[in-house]
Design an enzyme around this catalytic site. Structure first.
Site, PDB file in Angstrom:
ATOM      1  N   GLY A   1      23.757 -39.940  29.590  1.00 13.35           N
ATOM      2  CA  GLY A   1      23.766 -41.132  30.423  1.00 13.35           C
ATOM      3  C   GLY A   1      23.072 -42.322  29.760  1.00 13.35           C
ATOM      4  O   GLY A   1      23.546 -43.454  29.831  1.00 13.35           O
ATOM      5  N   THR A   2      21.948 -42.057  29.112  1.00 13.91           N
ATOM      6  CA  THR A   2      21.171 -43.144  28.512  1.00 13.91           C
ATOM      7  C   THR A   2      21.981 -43.882  27.453  1.00 13.91           C
ATOM      8  O   THR A   2      22.057 -45.120  27.455  1.00 13.91           O
ATOM      9  CB  THR A   2      19.872 -42.581  27.883  1.00 13.91           C
ATOM     10  OG1 THR A   2      19.159 -41.884  28.906  1.00 13.91           O
ATOM     11  CG2 THR A   2      19.004 -43.665  27.306  1.00 13.91           C
TER      12      THR A   2
ATOM     13  N   GLN B   1      24.311 -40.021  38.724  1.00 15.87           N
ATOM     14  CA  GLN B   1      23.974 -39.104  39.827  1.00 15.87           C
ATOM     15  C   GLN B   1      25.168 -38.811  40.737  1.00 15.87           C
ATOM     16  O   GLN B   1      25.048 -37.971  41.645  1.00 15.87           O
ATOM     17  CB  GLN B   1      22.809 -39.661  40.664  1.00 15.87           C
ATOM     18  CG  GLN B   1      21.468 -39.656  39.952  1.00 15.87           C
ATOM     19  CD  GLN B   1      20.909 -38.249  39.693  1.00 15.87           C
ATOM     20  OE1 GLN B   1      21.302 -37.266  40.311  1.00 15.87           O
ATOM     21  NE2 GLN B   1      19.975 -38.152  38.761  1.00 15.87           N
TER      22      GLN B   1
ATOM     23  N   ALA C   1      26.570 -34.622  31.697  1.00 13.31           N
ATOM     24  CA  ALA C   1      27.055 -33.305  32.143  1.00 13.31           C
ATOM     25  C   ALA C   1      25.965 -32.438  32.772  1.00 13.31           C
ATOM     26  O   ALA C   1      26.248 -31.635  33.668  1.00 13.31           O
ATOM     27  CB  ALA C   1      27.677 -32.574  30.953  1.00 13.31           C
ATOM     28  N   HIS C   2      24.716 -32.618  32.320  1.00 15.02           N
ATOM     29  CA  HIS C   2      23.666 -31.725  32.819  1.00 15.02           C
ATOM     30  C   HIS C   2      23.297 -31.997  34.276  1.00 15.02           C
ATOM     31  O   HIS C   2      22.523 -31.250  34.871  1.00 15.02           O
ATOM     32  CB  HIS C   2      22.425 -31.761  31.907  1.00 15.02           C
ATOM     33  CG  HIS C   2      21.658 -33.041  31.925  1.00 15.02           C
ATOM     34  ND1 HIS C   2      20.404 -33.146  32.485  1.00 15.02           N
ATOM     35  CD2 HIS C   2      21.946 -34.272  31.439  1.00 15.02           C
ATOM     36  CE1 HIS C   2      19.962 -34.391  32.325  1.00 15.02           C
ATOM     37  NE2 HIS C   2      20.883 -35.096  31.693  1.00 15.02           N
TER      38      HIS C   2
ATOM     39  N   THR D   1      30.084 -36.825  14.169  1.00 18.07           N
ATOM     40  CA  THR D   1      30.803 -35.600  14.550  1.00 18.07           C
ATOM     41  C   THR D   1      30.520 -35.285  16.011  1.00 18.07           C
ATOM     42  O   THR D   1      29.380 -35.322  16.459  1.00 18.07           O
ATOM     43  CB  THR D   1      30.363 -34.431  13.631  1.00 18.07           C
ATOM     44  OG1 THR D   1      30.681 -34.800  12.299  1.00 18.07           O
ATOM     45  CG2 THR D   1      31.061 -33.134  14.002  1.00 18.07           C
TER      46      THR D   1
ATOM     47  N   CYS E   1      13.821 -38.519  34.412  1.00 16.36           N
ATOM     48  CA  CYS E   1      13.394 -38.590  33.034  1.00 16.36           C
ATOM     49  C   CYS E   1      11.904 -38.781  32.903  1.00 16.36           C
ATOM     50  O   CYS E   1      11.353 -38.589  31.839  1.00 16.36           O
ATOM     51  CB  CYS E   1      14.150 -39.700  32.326  1.00 16.36           C
ATOM     52  SG  CYS E   1      15.899 -39.528  32.613  1.00 16.36           S
TER      53      CYS E   1
HETATM   54  C1  LIG Z   1      20.695 -42.540  37.306  1.00 11.62           C
HETATM   55  C2  LIG Z   1      20.460 -42.020  35.931  1.00 11.62           C
HETATM   56  N1  LIG Z   1      20.895 -42.727  34.883  1.00 11.62           N
HETATM   57  C3  LIG Z   1      20.720 -42.305  33.625  1.00 11.62           C
HETATM   58  C4  LIG Z   1      20.072 -41.112  33.365  1.00 11.62           C
HETATM   59  C5  LIG Z   1      19.890 -40.686  31.946  1.00 11.62           C
HETATM   60  O1  LIG Z   1      20.696 -39.590  31.625  1.00 11.62           O
HETATM   61  P1  LIG Z   1      20.403 -38.725  30.314  1.00 11.62           P
HETATM   62  O2  LIG Z   1      19.046 -38.154  30.473  1.00 11.62           O
HETATM   63  O3  LIG Z   1      21.494 -37.695  30.296  1.00 11.62           O
HETATM   64  O4  LIG Z   1      20.493 -39.610  29.143  1.00 11.62           O
HETATM   65  C6  LIG Z   1      19.569 -40.345  34.425  1.00 11.62           C
HETATM   66  C7  LIG Z   1      18.792 -39.113  34.185  1.00 11.62           C
HETATM   67  O5  LIG Z   1      17.877 -38.800  34.900  1.00 11.62           O
HETATM   68  C8  LIG Z   1      19.790 -40.811  35.753  1.00 11.62           C
HETATM   69  O6  LIG Z   1      19.354 -40.117  36.799  1.00 11.62           O
END
Ligand SMILES: Cc1ncc(COP(=O)(O)O)c(C=O)c1O
Length: 379
Positions: free
Chosen positions: A70-71, A178, A199-200, A236, A328
């Site tokens: 996500g980040t 989310q 995915a997690h 990759t 996080c």
């Molecule tokens: C709303 C939201 N955005 C972004 C992220 C970041 O995702 P990732 O840790 O997979 O990079 C999170 C993770 O907690 C999240 O809850």
């Protein structure tokens, strides 16, 4: 008893997902960019994963770019949309995830953009009238508003916001980390330009996600290198991750209605038990409203107490894994920027419980009983 109630931070891998990934860890190890048979087999698996994700979200495979999570996806969309379209104004809120707020702060500090915060109501929902006013003032801006808040669970009316943004030719990015895998997104219907997933958060592997970029709103590449991901993201591919992500999303869609009902039941049970057992309990944001909050998240506001700072530590000692802030930064001692923005004066304790299909009602009962013991103010 050890209870895991931090599913907004991450979820356990589904064993079905693990079985799907396994052959690619042991036998099918080729590099998907290789043109020989070993490579072609893996390339085919990646492209079929992309096709699956696109089918579920009702978009085209070319609009899905796999990332490390996500980040990265949030960073890529915000930074590259700004550069591609020469955008100078960003409209966002102070309660976005740090993947968004910190990215925007950097851009503002570098003099690349000006930030305009949209007003939030007392429950933390976006004031759509104010958003309309800002869009009238800054047409073509980049709007970044999350679909669901990871700490308090508030849901955005993403359709209304996407329509409003389209009316003003804005680039609408929504952090949907989310909600992907928990709600259905119909991308033919939603006029969102970019959205993100990890995915997690839906029982897939860690370290993989994707960004959706609408085909008429393409952005420049974020990571320069090879021609992977249609030259949008060199490197990759995370083969196991991508294959696992698609399988996890397929399972999530297959079982969504059943799991949604079950998990909402767990959340309702917790709200009811907390109200019975802890005098003065409240819920942060719109967390207790089933119509406007994630069914996976409950953010509990507890009466002021000397033990407030030790809440998560004490829960952990009692065998309960929960969080006090964003996924996080769980375990971090700094306060939550979301609760800080909504309740700047509050000295109340806060715990975020977040649920998954693997939680059991007795785990909810256990967590509430331990929390009530800590507060010893049973009604
Ligand atoms: C709303 C939201 N955005 C972004 C992220 C970041 O995702 P990732 O840790 O997979 O990079 C999170 C993770 O907690 C999240 O809850």
């Amino acid at each position: 008893m050890r209870v895991y109630l931090d599913n907004a931070a991450t979820t356990p891998l589904d064993p079905e997902v693990f079985e799907t990934i396994k052959p690619f860890m042991l036998e099918d190890f080729g590099n998907p960019s290789s043109t020989h048979a070993h490579g072609r087999k893996v390339r085919a698996a990646i492209e079929s994963a992309r096709k699956k994700v696109a089918e579920l979200l009702n978009c085209t495979p070319g609009e899905i770019i796999f990332t490390s999570g996500g980040t990265e996806a949030d960073n890529a969309i915000i930074r590259c949309a700004l550069a591609t379209y020469d955008i100078r104004h960003i409209i966002s809120s102070p309660i976005e995830h740090h993947a968004v707020t910190h990215t925007i702060e950097h851009l503002v500090d570098d003099g690349k953009a000006q930030l305009h915060h949209v007003n939030l109501d007392e429950k933390g929902h976006v004031d759509l009238d104010h958003l309309g006013e800002l869009l009238t003032k800054y047409p073509g801006a980049l709007v970044s508003l999350m679909h669901a808040n990871n700490e308090i669970g508030n849901l955005l009316d993403i359709k209304a916001v996407s329509d409003l943004c389209a009316e003003h030719s804005a680039f609408f990015h929504s952090d949907t980390v989310q909600t992907v895998g928990h709600y259905r997104h119909d991308l033919k219907e939603l006029q969102v330009c970019g959205m993100t997933a990890a995915a997690h958060k839906f029982h897939g592997p860690k370290g993989v996600g994707f960004m959706y970029i609408r085909k008429d709103r393409k952005i420049h590449s974020f990571i320069h290198g090879g021609a992977q991901e249609r030259s949008m993201r060199g490197g990759t591919e995370n083969v196991y991750g991508i294959i696992g992500l698609a399988k996890a999303l397929e399972i999530a869609y297959r079982d969504m209605d059943e799991h949604k009902k079950y998990i909402q039941g767990l959340k309702d049970r917790m709200i009811e038990l907390l109200r019975e057992q802890i005098a003065g309990v409240q819920f942060n944001g719109d967390s207790a409203n089933p119509e406007r909050s994630l069914y996976t998240v409950l953010n509990v506001s507890l009466p002021e107490s000397d033990e407030g700072d030790m809440l998560l530590f004490n829960l952990d000692l009692q065998g309960i894994s929960a969080s006090g802030g964003s996924a996080c930064s769980s375990g971090a001692t700094t306060g939550s920027h979301v609760l800080g923005a909504l309740y700047p004066q509050s000295k109340r304790g806060a715990v975020r419980f977040s649920f998954s299909k693997y939680n059991k009602p007795e785990e909810i009962d256990y967590a509430v009983s331990k929390l009530a013991e800590m507060y010893k103010v049973t009604a």
